[in-house]
Design an enzyme around this catalytic site. Structure first.
Site, PDB file in Angstrom:
ATOM      1  N   GLU A 171       0.826  -1.207   0.000  1.00  0.00           N
ATOM      2  CA  GLU A 171       0.000   0.000   0.000  1.00  0.00           C
ATOM      3  C   GLU A 171       0.861   1.258   0.000  1.00  0.00           C
ATOM      4  O   GLU A 171       0.848   2.042   0.947  1.00  0.00           O
ATOM      5  CB  GLU A 171      -1.001  -0.065   1.152  1.00  0.00           C
ATOM      6  CG  GLU A 171      -1.930  -1.272   0.978  1.00  0.00           C
ATOM      7  CD  GLU A 171      -3.031  -1.390   2.011  1.00  0.00           C
ATOM      8  OE1 GLU A 171      -3.310  -0.402   2.704  1.00  0.00           O
ATOM      9  OE2 GLU A 171      -3.605  -2.478   2.116  1.00  0.00           O
ATOM     10  N   HIS A 413     -18.299  -9.086   5.546  1.00  0.00           N
ATOM     11  CA  HIS A 413     -16.935  -8.635   5.797  1.00  0.00           C
ATOM     12  C   HIS A 413     -16.282  -9.523   6.839  1.00  0.00           C
ATOM     13  O   HIS A 413     -16.846  -9.738   7.915  1.00  0.00           O
ATOM     14  CB  HIS A 413     -16.920  -7.177   6.285  1.00  0.00           C
ATOM     15  CG  HIS A 413     -15.525  -6.637   6.439  1.00  0.00           C
ATOM     16  ND1 HIS A 413     -15.098  -5.967   7.553  1.00  0.00           N
ATOM     17  CD2 HIS A 413     -14.452  -6.695   5.611  1.00  0.00           C
ATOM     18  CE1 HIS A 413     -13.829  -5.612   7.391  1.00  0.00           C
ATOM     19  NE2 HIS A 413     -13.409  -6.043   6.228  1.00  0.00           N
ATOM     20  N   HIS A 414     -15.127 -10.070   6.504  1.00  0.00           N
ATOM     21  CA  HIS A 414     -14.310 -10.832   7.456  1.00  0.00           C
ATOM     22  C   HIS A 414     -12.969 -10.139   7.603  1.00  0.00           C
ATOM     23  O   HIS A 414     -12.058 -10.395   6.816  1.00  0.00           O
ATOM     24  CB  HIS A 414     -14.040 -12.248   6.942  1.00  0.00           C
ATOM     25  CG  HIS A 414     -15.236 -13.144   6.935  1.00  0.00           C
ATOM     26  ND1 HIS A 414     -15.258 -14.329   6.225  1.00  0.00           N
ATOM     27  CD2 HIS A 414     -16.444 -13.047   7.549  1.00  0.00           C
ATOM     28  CE1 HIS A 414     -16.438 -14.921   6.420  1.00  0.00           C
ATOM     29  NE2 HIS A 414     -17.179 -14.165   7.214  1.00  0.00           N
ATOM     30  N   GLU A 415     -12.840  -9.257   8.573  1.00  0.00           N
ATOM     31  CA  GLU A 415     -11.501  -8.762   8.898  1.00  0.00           C
ATOM     32  C   GLU A 415     -10.862  -9.821   9.785  1.00  0.00           C
ATOM     33  O   GLU A 415     -11.362 -10.083  10.882  1.00  0.00           O
ATOM     34  CB  GLU A 415     -11.589  -7.402   9.606  1.00  0.00           C
ATOM     35  CG  GLU A 415     -10.242  -6.884  10.103  1.00  0.00           C
ATOM     36  CD  GLU A 415      -9.159  -6.846   9.019  1.00  0.00           C
ATOM     37  OE1 GLU A 415      -9.314  -6.079   8.056  1.00  0.00           O
ATOM     38  OE2 GLU A 415      -8.165  -7.600   9.143  1.00  0.00           O
ATOM     39  N   HIS A 483      -8.495  -8.294   0.838  1.00  0.00           N
ATOM     40  CA  HIS A 483      -7.648  -7.109   1.032  1.00  0.00           C
ATOM     41  C   HIS A 483      -6.380  -7.505   1.799  1.00  0.00           C
ATOM     42  O   HIS A 483      -6.412  -8.415   2.634  1.00  0.00           O
ATOM     43  CB  HIS A 483      -8.403  -6.038   1.825  1.00  0.00           C
ATOM     44  CG  HIS A 483      -9.294  -5.209   0.962  1.00  0.00           C
ATOM     45  ND1 HIS A 483      -9.356  -3.841   1.048  1.00  0.00           N
ATOM     46  CD2 HIS A 483     -10.148  -5.553  -0.039  1.00  0.00           C
ATOM     47  CE1 HIS A 483     -10.210  -3.377   0.161  1.00  0.00           C
ATOM     48  NE2 HIS A 483     -10.713  -4.400  -0.514  1.00  0.00           N
ATOM     49  N   GLU A 484      -5.304  -6.787   1.512  1.00  0.00           N
ATOM     50  CA  GLU A 484      -3.984  -7.000   2.144  1.00  0.00           C
ATOM     51  C   GLU A 484      -3.407  -8.384   1.872  1.00  0.00           C
ATOM     52  O   GLU A 484      -2.379  -8.748   2.436  1.00  0.00           O
ATOM     53  CB  GLU A 484      -4.025  -6.752   3.672  1.00  0.00           C
ATOM     54  CG  GLU A 484      -4.307  -5.325   4.067  1.00  0.00           C
ATOM     55  CD  GLU A 484      -5.788  -5.029   4.231  1.00  0.00           C
ATOM     56  OE1 GLU A 484      -6.552  -5.952   4.554  1.00  0.00           O
ATOM     57  OE2 GLU A 484      -6.188  -3.874   4.007  1.00  0.00           O
ATOM     58  N   GLU A 508      -8.786   4.282  -0.074  1.00  0.00           N
ATOM     59  CA  GLU A 508      -8.799   4.595   1.364  1.00  0.00           C
ATOM     60  C   GLU A 508      -7.673   5.562   1.743  1.00  0.00           C
ATOM     61  O   GLU A 508      -7.834   6.389   2.636  1.00  0.00           O
ATOM     62  CB  GLU A 508      -8.737   3.315   2.198  1.00  0.00           C
ATOM     63  CG  GLU A 508      -7.484   2.488   1.997  1.00  0.00           C
ATOM     64  CD  GLU A 508      -7.562   1.129   2.721  1.00  0.00           C
ATOM     65  OE1 GLU A 508      -8.666   0.657   2.985  1.00  0.00           O
ATOM     66  OE2 GLU A 508      -6.498   0.559   3.001  1.00  0.00           O
TER      67      GLU A 508
HETATM   68  C1  NOJ Z   1      -8.195  -2.191   5.437  1.00  0.00           C
HETATM   69  C2  NOJ Z   1      -9.017  -2.406   4.220  1.00  0.00           C
HETATM   70  O1  NOJ Z   1      -8.334  -2.054   3.056  1.00  0.00           O
HETATM   71  C3  NOJ Z   1     -10.282  -1.602   4.393  1.00  0.00           C
HETATM   72  O2  NOJ Z   1     -11.041  -1.663   3.206  1.00  0.00           O
HETATM   73  C4  NOJ Z   1     -11.031  -2.099   5.587  1.00  0.00           C
HETATM   74  O3  NOJ Z   1     -12.142  -1.291   5.778  1.00  0.00           O
HETATM   75  C5  NOJ Z   1     -10.165  -2.053   6.832  1.00  0.00           C
HETATM   76  N1  NOJ Z   1      -8.925  -2.678   6.599  1.00  0.00           N
HETATM   77  C6  NOJ Z   1     -10.827  -2.732   8.010  1.00  0.00           C
HETATM   78  O4  NOJ Z   1     -10.965  -4.093   7.757  1.00  0.00           O
HETATM   79 CA    CA Z   2      -5.942  -1.944   2.824  1.00  0.00          CA
END
Ligand code: NOJ
Ligand code: CA
Length: 701
Positions: A171, A413-415, A483-484, A508
């Site tokens: 990023e 969403h799965h963080e 993501h990531e 973002e």
């Molecule tokens: C980083 C992600 O790129 C973003 O889209 C997300 O909202 C946050 N992490 C929280 O999970």
């Molecule tokens: Ca990100």
């Protein structure tokens, strides 16, 4: 007699050196393979007789040096093949893709270990792919990689579009510099910003774009990254030679191989026309055909979400500010004071569902719906999320019923907070919970250091996790937007449920301080070479303090540029990322986002120069509608295009959304003009593009 002797001598040299030549189908690219006198494998590449890659070493160093595959090779056999086929992607920029290449597989024998090793080359009209193959045999079973030693020897001090060789994030804003400037700039960027780390002051990530003084455009990347560590590049900046640098695991090892096995493809895409790089399908062609037979559940999706309000800091993912930690099953939410800023509450989500239904979107993403965000990447993150327990103000069943009644899909969403084992422990239950509640797509995330501690975001162990999550999701008919995670390498051909990835600096960052205005003129030449990005465009309010007074970030883009991104940043998953109230302020411009397609039959790359501008026209899937997007870097310019791709004898209505004359990404980003004109195949357009600006056009019969 003399001639015969010379011939014999040459024959001997070519047999001993194993010299081999491979041509691309159009003859423009030529790959030469040879062995040095000590049996080291080398390749080189030319394009229209210009050197692209000078003789460069191939091979892999093993942890046990007696097992290294670096030297002492003799040519044991060659096999050639030509493939010319068409295939239809489940979604994409084109209805049908041509896979056309000449192949040369070289078997090398290492006498000291009595082992065979294969290097397979495929030469397309737009580039070279090659990989290492470890055939099953008596003397080759387990190998531990110390370092892959693939070289890419450059012909000069090229201009590079690079980001630091970080094991954990991509990023970054791109730096554009000479190769010789990477070292001083990297050192400066590390001192300026401590999060910018690299394994070496000349270590960079792929996909890397290079431009030579005589205007060759070269991209170095990889394809089909499966069960292997992600490749970075380390530059020898005296000789301008890149060498592969694999991401190490927690022990510092770079990969575990069990024969039979193959490495990912190393790719060099090259042309004197930058548009050829944008159009290249080499990464997909080097991946296997789809392993998902029945694909009707995979659907290109345009979505909105409870998201930008948290990214800008107006609202929070968490429910309370009171506790240092919330523990699933232990915290009694009746006794917890809500913070009043929890975004993912039922009323707010219903507002988004209404907005999506009113404006014809397919889906709504909601983040911060499940318990755990109070300490989500802090000390206790190992067990913080279970992916099934909602906060008390998020009514899972009620939202499901409401969305269904409005014809809207919900995106889960799965963080994971990079607690990978925790995610794997809960994955089946989490996917089942999704299906039971009407979710067919998941946005997953890997913020923070990986657990188990010491693993890196791009090492072999976690590359295998991303793959596991994707294949498991396919079992449940779930689409994935990770993501990531590691940057894509064309795997979406094989697993088309991978409809998105982030793996680069997305929108973002415009709310975290801002990104360079030309960022979006580089991404299609770099990050997008391996697959689509969930870039999350569509920001109409560039002054973030209007959303959250304490956030002084500025979005470095004009509004017209934001519209163009729906065409230039190809993805089957596109978000309209701004708040509904900001769209309500500009309904005429919002119309483009409502109209634009997310799946295509044909794409035409009209103008392109990395760092400067990109203009693309795409024809909507199964329709006669065209959408054009043009994004511009810092320098104002006039884009000149011809609409000669339209059908002959037909008249079309074009609606042009463009920068006003006084538009500027910094000082006047919302200055746009919309006009409607009649166009035909004969129409030529000249369109002004402001700094950080651009234009978008919808063209309908
Ligand atoms: C980083 C992600 O790129 C973003 O889209 C997300 O909202 C946050 N992490 C929280 O999970
Ligand atoms: Ca990100």
């Amino acid at each position: 007699m003399c001639k015969n002797l010379l011939f014999l001598l040459l024959l001997c040299i070519s047999v001993c050196s194993g010299a081999q030549t491979l041509l691309s189908p159009d003859g423009n690219l030529q790959m030469q393979f040879a062995l040095t006198p000590t049996g080291v494998a080398q390749y080189s590449l030319t394009y229209k007789n210009k050197a692209v890659i000078k003789p460069s070493t191939l091979g892999i160093e093993m942890k046990d040096p007696t097992l290294s595959l670096l030297t002492g090779f003799a040519l044991a056999g060659t096999k050639t093949n030509t493939v010319d086929e068409q295939w239809e992607p489940v979604w994409g920029e084109e209805k049908s893709i041509r896979n056309h290449y000449n192949e040369l597989a070289i078997t090398l024998h290492q006498a000291s270990t009595d082992r065979d090793f294969v290097i397979r080359f495929r030469l397309f009209n737009d580039g070279l792919g090659f990989r290492y193959e470890f055939p099953e045999q008596k003397n080759m079973t387990y190998l531990v990689i110390k370092e892959e030693k693939t070289e890419f020897a450059m012909t000069g001090d090229h201009t590079a579009f690079w980001i630091p060789g970080d094991y954990d994030t991509q990023e970054y804003d791109y730096t554009t510099s000479k190769l010789s400037e990477i070292r001083p700039l990297m050192t400066k960027s590390i001192t300026d910003n401590l999060s910018q780390t690299s394994f070496s002051p000349t270590g960079v990530q792929t996909s890397l774009l290079l431009k030579t003084a005589d205007k060759l455009y070269i991209n170095i990347h990889e394809a089909a990254l499966i069960n292997y560590a992600c490749m970075h590049l380390n530059l020898d900046d005296k000789n301008m030679v890149f060498t592969s640098w694999l991401t190490p695991d927690a022990r510092g090892d770079k990969g575990y191989i069990q024969a039979p096995s193959v490495s990912p493809w190393r790719t060099v895409t090259v042309s004197d026309d930058p548009r050829v790089l944008l159009a290249s399908k080499m990464a997909y062609n080097l991946n296997e055909p789809s392993k998902i037979k029945e694909t009707s559940w995979i659907k290109p999706t345009k979505y909105v979400g409870v998201w930008w309000e948290m990214i800008t800091g107006k609202n929070t993912w968490s429910y309370t500010n009171e506790l240092p930690t919330v523990v699933i099953g232990q915290t009694d939410f009746n006794k917890v004071k809500p913070n009043g800023t929890h975004g993912a509450n039922t009323a707010e989500v219903k507002k988004y569902i209404d907005f999506a239904a009113k404006h014809g979107f397919d889906a709504v993403l909601v983040e911060g719906w499940n318990i755990g965000w109070e300490d989500w990447f802090g000390h206790s993150k190992d067990l913080v999320f279970d992916f099934v327990t909602p906060y008390p103000d998020f009514d899972v069943a009620g939202i499901h019923a409401y969305a269904q009644s409005k014809g809207i899909k919900m995106i889960m969403h799965h963080e994971t907070s990079s607690s990978v084992r925790n995610y794997e422990r809960h994955m089946d239950t989490a996917y089942k919970f999704m299906k039971a509640n009407g979710y067919d797509a998941v946005k997953s995330g890997y913020v923070g250091g990986i657990l188990p501690r010491g693993e890196n975001h791009y090492d072999q162990w976690i590359v295998n996790h991303y793959q596991y999550a994707l294949e498991k999701a396919a079992e449940y008919h779930i689409m994935v937007n990770a993501h990531e995670a590691v940057r894509p390498t064309g795997i979406a051909r094989t697993w088309p449920n991978l409809i998105g990835n982030e793996s680069a600096r997305g929108t973002e960052y415009q709310a975290f301080g801002g990104s360079k205005p030309n960022h979006v003129t580089i991404l299609p030449f770099t990050r997008l070479m391996g697959g689509p990005m969930d870039y999350t465009p569509g920001i109409f309010e560039m002054d973030i303090s209007k959303i959250n007074p304490s956030n002084h970030s500025h979005v470095n883009s004009t509004l017209a540029n934001q519209l163009a991104l729906y065409v230039t940043m190809y993805s089957p998953l596109q978000m309209a990322a701004d708040l509904p109230e900001n769209y309500d302020r500009f309904p005429d411009a919002f119309q483009f986002i409502k109209d634009v397609a997310v799946d295509w039959d044909q794409s035409i790359y009209l103008e392109a120069e990395p760092g400067e501008y990109i203009t693309i026209a795409r024809k909507a899937k199964g329709k006669n509608d065209w959408f054009l997007g043009s994004v511009n870097g810092e320098t104002p310019r006039e884009s000149k295009i011809s609409l000669d791709f339209l059908d002959a004898g037909k008249k079309y209505k074009a609606r042009i959304y463009a920068d006003a004359k006084n538009a500027h990404y910094k000082t006047n980003p919302q200055a746009y003009v919309i006009k409607e004109i009649e166009v035909t195949k004969k129409t030529k357009l000249t369109q002004f593009c402001a700094p950080g600006g651009g234009y978008a056009i919808s063209i309908r019969p």
